[in-house]
Motif scaffolding. Sequence first.
Motif, short mmCIF file in Angstrom:
data_model
loop_
_atom_site.label_atom_id
_atom_site.label_comp_id
_atom_site.label_asym_id
_atom_site.label_seq_id
_atom_site.Cartn_x
_atom_site.Cartn_y
_atom_site.Cartn_z
N ASP A 141 0.81 -1.22 0.00
CA ASP A 141 0.00 0.00 0.00
C ASP A 141 0.85 1.27 0.00
O ASP A 141 1.96 1.30 0.55
CB ASP A 141 -0.86 0.04 1.28
CG ASP A 141 -1.97 -1.00 1.25
OD1 ASP A 141 -1.87 -1.98 0.48
OD2 ASP A 141 -2.93 -0.85 2.02
N ASP A 142 0.25 2.31 -0.57
CA ASP A 142 0.70 3.71 -0.40
C ASP A 142 1.80 4.17 -1.35
O ASP A 142 2.44 5.20 -1.08
CB ASP A 142 1.09 4.01 1.05
CG ASP A 142 -0.05 3.82 2.03
OD1 ASP A 142 -1.19 3.62 1.57
OD2 ASP A 142 0.18 3.87 3.25
N HIS A 199 -6.10 3.00 -4.55
CA HIS A 199 -6.11 3.24 -3.09
C HIS A 199 -6.58 4.68 -2.81
O HIS A 199 -6.26 5.22 -1.76
CB HIS A 199 -4.70 2.99 -2.56
CG HIS A 199 -4.58 2.73 -1.09
ND1 HIS A 199 -5.54 2.07 -0.35
CD2 HIS A 199 -3.59 3.04 -0.20
CE1 HIS A 199 -5.13 1.99 0.92
NE2 HIS A 199 -3.97 2.58 1.04
N HIS A 219 -5.77 9.18 -0.42
CA HIS A 219 -5.76 8.24 0.72
C HIS A 219 -6.89 8.61 1.68
O HIS A 219 -6.71 8.72 2.90
CB HIS A 219 -4.41 8.26 1.46
CG HIS A 219 -4.17 7.00 2.25
ND1 HIS A 219 -4.48 6.89 3.59
CD2 HIS A 219 -3.67 5.80 1.89
CE1 HIS A 219 -4.15 5.67 4.00
NE2 HIS A 219 -3.67 4.99 2.99
N GLY A 267 -6.62 3.36 5.11
CA GLY A 267 -6.63 3.33 6.57
C GLY A 267 -7.36 2.11 7.12
O GLY A 267 -7.62 2.03 8.32
N HIS A 326 3.47 -2.27 3.77
CA HIS A 326 3.68 -0.88 3.38
C HIS A 326 5.13 -0.81 2.89
O HIS A 326 5.55 -1.68 2.15
CB HIS A 326 3.34 0.05 4.54
CG HIS A 326 1.88 0.01 4.91
ND1 HIS A 326 1.33 -0.98 5.68
CD2 HIS A 326 0.86 0.82 4.55
CE1 HIS A 326 0.03 -0.79 5.80
NE2 HIS A 326 -0.29 0.31 5.12
ZN ZN Z 1 -2.87 3.14 2.79
#
Ligand code: ZN
Length: 290
Positions: free
Chosen positions: A45-46, A102, A106, A143, A223
């Motif tokens: 993610d991210d 995503h 965010h 989240g 992550h």
């Molecule tokens: Zn995230």
Amino acid sequence: MNPNRIVAILVALTAFFTGVAAATGEESAAVLEPLPDKVVVLTFDDSVRSHYTVARPILQCYGFGATFFITEGFTFAWNKTDYMTWEEIASLDRAGFEIGNHTRDHKGVSPKTIEQLEAQLAAIDQSCEEHGIAKPVSFAWPGNAIELEALPILQKHGMQWARRGGFPEYPRGGERGFPYEPGLDHPLLIPSAGIPRPGYTFEEFVETLEGARDGEAVVLQFHGVPEGEHPWVHVSRATFERFMAYLAEHDFQVIALRDLARYVDWRVEPRDPMKIVEARKAKLAASVIP
Ligand SMILES: [Zn+2]
């Protein structure tokens, strides 16, 4: 009788007896392979830079699939020390990895933000299109907050799969979750079985993998490996290498979220998506020693 018709009837009967609502139409008659043992879905993610610099070459070395959930949130726009460029993201796509959505900012999905969800998804689609990447079919809840009212919005947008965290069975912000149970878990509420953070040990990793029974898949949520801006979800390169080596040595089949389509019909959803969640919560509550 036409063999397709027989398959359709069998699918409908199975759905009836297992309490699963099958989608109607020819598409639901697709013949799927049974989910093999030892399937791991890897997700990242991210848009963290180490996904490109560290994870990519390690995954390629083992021939592993993975999904990279892209957001342009945090300091993505200008901080290219910690976040990938769109050129790097496009290169992950060309290398055969899955690019997932995503949300642009965010943005956690809640009753307050739900009306922004469509625009948030469309913005990532737009950036994908500009960089020659097909429209994502997988979503990761930002989240790890989930909102049932958002399911029709995700479906209408064309999402086939969505991954959550270990919540609501476990508290948000933790490392634990349950393996994915196709048919019982809604395809847009697929749980993460493990969310490695700095305190997540190798023993916990092995325990997470061993926690899946036949017909279940372990979905892992990483992550940065290492992390840039968010040290609370950091996993070191050495730890990540050790985890991946274990998966290879023990013959796990490591795939992207969209690859589940080979084994699971994403059009089939449980009548009550929270039923399995509540059952697990009850099981957890019963296992707590007073
Ligand atoms: Zn995230």
